[in-house]
Design a protein around this motif. Structure first.
Motif, mmCIF file in Angstrom:
data_model
loop_
_atom_site.group_PDB
_atom_site.id
_atom_site.type_symbol
_atom_site.label_atom_id
_atom_site.label_comp_id
_atom_site.label_asym_id
_atom_site.label_seq_id
_atom_site.Cartn_x
_atom_site.Cartn_y
_atom_site.Cartn_z
ATOM 1 N N GLU A 244 59.556 24.594 46.800
ATOM 2 C CA GLU A 244 59.410 23.319 47.483
ATOM 3 C C GLU A 244 58.752 23.479 48.848
ATOM 4 O O GLU A 244 57.987 22.614 49.289
ATOM 5 C CB GLU A 244 60.776 22.626 47.636
ATOM 6 C CG GLU A 244 61.437 22.207 46.335
ATOM 7 C CD GLU A 244 62.168 23.382 45.696
ATOM 8 O OE1 GLU A 244 62.179 24.480 46.327
ATOM 9 O OE2 GLU A 244 62.733 23.223 44.597
ATOM 10 N N TRP A 248 55.396 21.555 50.226
ATOM 11 C CA TRP A 248 55.416 20.811 51.496
ATOM 12 C C TRP A 248 54.340 21.334 52.447
ATOM 13 O O TRP A 248 53.611 20.566 53.066
ATOM 14 C CB TRP A 248 56.794 20.961 52.141
ATOM 15 C CG TRP A 248 56.850 20.347 53.523
ATOM 16 C CD1 TRP A 248 57.068 19.047 53.832
ATOM 17 C CD2 TRP A 248 56.658 21.047 54.752
ATOM 18 N NE1 TRP A 248 57.032 18.850 55.191
ATOM 19 C CE2 TRP A 248 56.779 20.088 55.791
ATOM 20 C CE3 TRP A 248 56.395 22.382 55.076
ATOM 21 C CZ2 TRP A 248 56.642 20.426 57.123
ATOM 22 C CZ3 TRP A 248 56.259 22.709 56.407
ATOM 23 C CH2 TRP A 248 56.382 21.741 57.417
ATOM 24 N N GLN A 252 51.000 19.432 54.016
ATOM 25 C CA GLN A 252 50.784 19.394 55.459
ATOM 26 C C GLN A 252 49.366 19.802 55.805
ATOM 27 O O GLN A 252 48.717 19.196 56.658
ATOM 28 C CB GLN A 252 51.785 20.314 56.172
ATOM 29 C CG GLN A 252 53.206 19.808 56.212
ATOM 30 C CD GLN A 252 53.324 18.569 57.092
ATOM 31 O OE1 GLN A 252 53.552 17.465 56.584
ATOM 32 N NE2 GLN A 252 53.128 18.737 58.375
#
Length: 294
Positions: A244, A248, A252
């Protein structure tokens, strides 16, 4: 006329008495001056009574002695230097039989309590010292090679000189404090050979230092590489255990691209798992078009 004779006789008598008084006063002053001795702080006084040297020296200060029969010889107790330089330099032969010439300085001082012994047994002690120093120089230099006088062994030779001289001179009351060897003169061919040998030795020591430095640098790099490998291993395990976080971080980065000032369209592959409702058996990567902001 008859009255003048007693007056003259009285005058002569007073003159004789005055002369006698002056003579006695001068004699007393001479006696007093002969009985007072002042010894300086940097010396001691060797006492001779009727020519015989006394065992106890006079220490610095004011002293009273028996006049006319007592003589005080002052001897220095501060550190002095005997130099054998120039035409008075030392001449000796090395263990190879090579002639060597060098200057020498010997620092010494007299033991205050043994000053009478120095005076009575040696008197002209510096003449005796120089002859013994030259004899020791010939004996000591004969045990060493010529190059030893040029290398770090010179300090050892000086220490050997100091030890031997002190062993001989101390019983007489002369204390050796230092020996210095300077201005060594050898045949020119010998000097060149010694200098070449010294330079070769210095070069070998320099190369040895470089090798040791490189070995230490290699060890440092090895430790650094092991640290980097271990860090990468830890990071890889962390990422595998936390997918995860990867997703993420990926988003970004895309967001930063989208907010950049570049006038371009960015096409990037995006894993299908990032799209809600997309079949996970679909193509692994679906292109994502991000218009750059103006």
């Amino acid at each position: 006329m008859n009255g003048e004779i007693p007056v003259r006789r009285a005058g002569k008598r007073r003159g004789r008495l005055l002369a006698a008084a002056v003579f006695i006063a001068v004699l007393l002053l001479i006696t007093l001056a002969s009985s007072v001795v002042v010894v300086d702080q940097t010396e001691v006084g060797v006492v001779k009574v009727l020519g015989k040297v006394q065992d106890e020296p006079l220490q610095p200060g004011l002293h009273f002695v028996t006049p006319f029969i007592t003589e005080v010889v002052r001897m220095p107790t501060y550190e002095k230097t005997m130099e054998m330089v120039g035409e008075r330099h030392i001449k000796a032969l090395t263990s190879e039989g090579l002639p060597v010439f060098f200057d020498m300085a010997v620092q010494y001082k007299i033991d205050p309590m043994k000053a009478p012994q120095v005076y009575s047994t040696l008197k002209n002690y510096e003449v005796w010292m120089e002859s013994r120093i030259r004899a020791h120089a010939r004996d000591i230099v004969a045990q060493y090679k010529a190059e030893d006088l040029y290398t770090e062994k010179r300090e050892f030779i000086q220490s050997d000189f100091e030890r031997r001289l002190d062993e001989e001179f101390r019983p007489y009351g002369i204390l050796i404090t230092a020996v210095l060897i300077r201005n060594i003169d050898l045949p020119e061919s010998v000097e060149r050979a010694i200098q070449a040998k010294i330079e070769a030795k210095q070069e070998a020591e320099r190369m040895q230092f470089i090798v040791q430095k490189e070995e230490l640098e290699a060890k440092r790099k090895e430790v650094e590489a092991q640290g980097i490998a271990r860090a990468n291993q830890i990071i890889g395990e962390s990422l595998r255990n936390n997918p995860e976080y990867v997703q993420w971080y990926y988003l970004q980065v895309l967001d930063e691209f989208a907010k950049s000032n570049n006038n371009a369209v960015i096409v990037v592959p995006v894993p299908s798992a990032f799209y809600p409702g997309v079949d996970r058996n679909a193509s692994a990567n679906i292109p994502l078009i991000l218009p750059a902001q103006k």
